[in-house]
Motif scaffolding. Structure first.
Motif, PDB file in Angstrom:
ATOM      1  N   VAL A   1      -1.269  -0.049  -3.739  1.00 59.11           N
ATOM      2  CA  VAL A   1      -0.582   0.361  -5.544  1.00 59.11           C
ATOM      3  C   VAL A   1       0.015  -1.393  -5.315  1.00 59.11           C
ATOM      4  CG1 VAL A   1       0.359   1.683  -4.472  1.00 59.11           C
ATOM      5  CG2 VAL A   1       1.825   0.657  -3.868  1.00 59.11           C
TER       6      VAL A   1
ATOM      7  N   ASP B   1       7.476   7.872   4.109  1.00 56.92           N
ATOM      8  CA  ASP B   1       7.059   6.160   2.625  1.00 56.92           C
ATOM      9  C   ASP B   1       7.383   5.337   3.310  1.00 56.92           C
ATOM     10  OD1 ASP B   1       6.269   4.542   0.915  1.00 56.92           O
ATOM     11  OD2 ASP B   1       7.869   5.681  -0.984  1.00 56.92           O
TER      12      ASP B   1
ATOM     13  N   GLY C   1       5.015   2.615   2.960  1.00 56.87           N
ATOM     14  CA  GLY C   1       5.309   1.701   2.588  1.00 56.87           C
ATOM     15  C   GLY C   1       5.933   0.562   1.662  1.00 56.87           C
TER      16      GLY C   1
ATOM     17  N   THR D   1       0.657   7.274   4.305  1.00 52.49           N
ATOM     18  CA  THR D   1       1.156   7.949   5.014  1.00 52.49           C
ATOM     19  C   THR D   1       1.024   8.527   6.244  1.00 52.49           C
ATOM     20  OG1 THR D   1       0.149   9.352   3.647  1.00 52.49           O
ATOM     21  CG2 THR D   1       1.779   8.886   2.362  1.00 52.49           C
TER      22      THR D   1
ATOM     23  N   GLN E   1       0.715  -1.209  -0.044  1.00 50.72           N
ATOM     24  CA  GLN E   1       0.249   0.180  -0.309  1.00 50.72           C
ATOM     25  C   GLN E   1       0.818   1.119  -0.207  1.00 50.72           C
ATOM     26  OE1 GLN E   1      -2.289   0.045   3.457  1.00 50.72           O
ATOM     27  NE2 GLN E   1      -3.527  -2.011   2.828  1.00 50.72           N
ATOM     28  N   GLU E   2      -0.146   2.308  -0.467  1.00 56.25           N
ATOM     29  CA  GLU E   2       0.903   3.761  -0.544  1.00 56.25           C
ATOM     30  C   GLU E   2       0.414   4.777   1.093  1.00 56.25           C
ATOM     31  OE1 GLU E   2       1.413   8.056  -2.097  1.00 56.25           O
ATOM     32  OE2 GLU E   2       0.258   6.454  -3.630  1.00 56.25           O
TER      33      GLU E   2
ATOM     34  N   GLU F   1       4.509  -2.099  -6.207  1.00 56.35           N
ATOM     35  CA  GLU F   1       4.671  -1.051  -7.217  1.00 56.35           C
ATOM     36  C   GLU F   1       5.609  -1.100  -5.824  1.00 56.35           C
ATOM     37  OE1 GLU F   1       6.035   2.363  -8.974  1.00 56.35           O
ATOM     38  OE2 GLU F   1       5.196   0.466  -9.417  1.00 56.35           O
ATOM     39  N   ASN F   2       5.591  -1.016  -4.658  1.00 58.15           N
ATOM     40  CA  ASN F   2       7.084  -0.607  -3.417  1.00 58.15           C
ATOM     41  C   ASN F   2       7.673  -1.236  -3.070  1.00 58.15           C
ATOM     42  OD1 ASN F   2       5.082   1.882  -1.936  1.00 58.15           O
ATOM     43  ND2 ASN F   2       4.337  -0.382  -0.712  1.00 58.15           N
TER      44      ASN F   2
END
Length: 314
Positions: free
Chosen positions: A76, A284, A286, A68, A65-66, A79-80
């Motif tokens: 996501v 960040d 994630g 913050t 996940q993204e 992607e991380n």
């Protein structure tokens, strides 16, 4: 002579209880004991679930996940992990961590064993020497780091003052790319060797004295007794402490965070220090969770080897 008269004793009015009369009460007591045991067990499981298992599962999910914490988390996928492996500092951090672990095995694995062998030869003041060796472990880590920062001070530091006495050039201990990691390993070794030394002393005490006496009668030197008697009897303990030290040194954080901040030129950036930067410097979480998952997998492999060894020994 009158004949004796036989008197008949009256039977008790109460009938003998049957064997199964108390069975319901026994069942109630057994059920009550089982409920109490399950209540204690459930409380322990609940604590583990809230404070151990849930953070692990939550951390695994955050890696996809993204996050913050200022906006709702968005999924996501991988992607991380793609951004993590594309980051050049990722490889640098693992290289530095591996280098730190290797140096820690050279210094931190041999020093406690040699210290334990030397202390085991003493017949007097052994308790005092054990306390002296264990004293650095009792110091708070931040106190240890600040003390060694003064030792490494390029100006009036202790080490450069000693070099000055022998007319040797002063060194930039924490500012040099070549010396910074070695300096951190020396700090870690001094601060943590007390526990391992006591483990080795306990293992040395379990070696049969008759074996040493037979070796001495055969004319074996100290080096030969160490090689053919001490090390074979302590092989399992040495292997276990080796694995535990690898697991521990791969999680090094306090030394580079306090003494060098990852410098100079990222020469002391470790995995946990980079993870800290992702979470609390770059915000960040994630990426930080993805890196913690990678570290979790690597340490899990070493933990599996440790469990395998201890199970086979048992």
């Amino acid at each position: 002579m009158a004949a004796p008269t036989l008197t008949r004793t009256p039977k008790s009015s109460q009938k003998p209880q049957k064997a199964g009369t108390n069975e319901p009460s026994r069942r109630r007591r057994r059920l009550r004991d089982h409920l109490a045991a399950y209540a204690f067990l459930g409380a322990g499981v609940l604590c583990f679930a809230l404070f151990s298992w849930y953070p692990i599962v939550r951390g695994l999910l955050l890696g996809f996940q993204e996050v913050t914490f200022s906006q709702p988390a968005t999924w996501v996928g991988w992607e991380n992990y793609r951004r993590l492996f594309d980051d050049p500092l990722f490889l640098t951090a693992w290289t530095n961590t591996g280098y730190f672990t290797l140096l820690a095995l050279v210094f931190g694995f041999a020093a406690p064993f040699v210290t334990a062998v030397v202390l085991n030869e003493f017949r007097h003041a052994r308790s005092y020497l054990r306390m002296t060796v264990y004293l650095p472990v009792m110091l708070p880590p931040i106190v240890t780091m600040l003390l060694w920062r003064w030792f490494y001070d390029p100006g009036p530091g202790l080490f450069n003052s000693v070099l000055e006495v022998f007319h040797l050039p002063a060194q930039q201990w924490l500012e040099s790319d070549n010396l910074a990691m070695v300096s951190l390993v020396l700090v870690s070794t001094w601060a943590n060797m007390g526990t391992t030394t006591l483990i080795y002393l306990a293992a040395l005490g379990s070696v049969p004295g008759e074996v040493y006496e037979a070796a001495e009668l055969d004319g074996a030197s100290i080096r030969q007794r160490l090689r053919h008697v001490t090390i074979p009897h302590m092989r399992f303990i040495l292997m276990i402490t080796l694995l535990l030290q690898v697991i521990g040194t791969m999680q090094v954080f306090v030394e580079p965070y306090v003494l060098t901040g990852g410098g100079p030129n990222d020469a002391t950036v470790t995995v946990l220090l980079l993870l800290y930067r992702y979470a609390f410097v770059y915000n960040d979480f994630g990426m930080a969770s993805a890196m913690s998952t990678v570290l979790f997998i690597v340490l899990g492999l070493f933990a599996a080897v440790y469990l395998r060894l201890t199970r086979s020994k048992g």
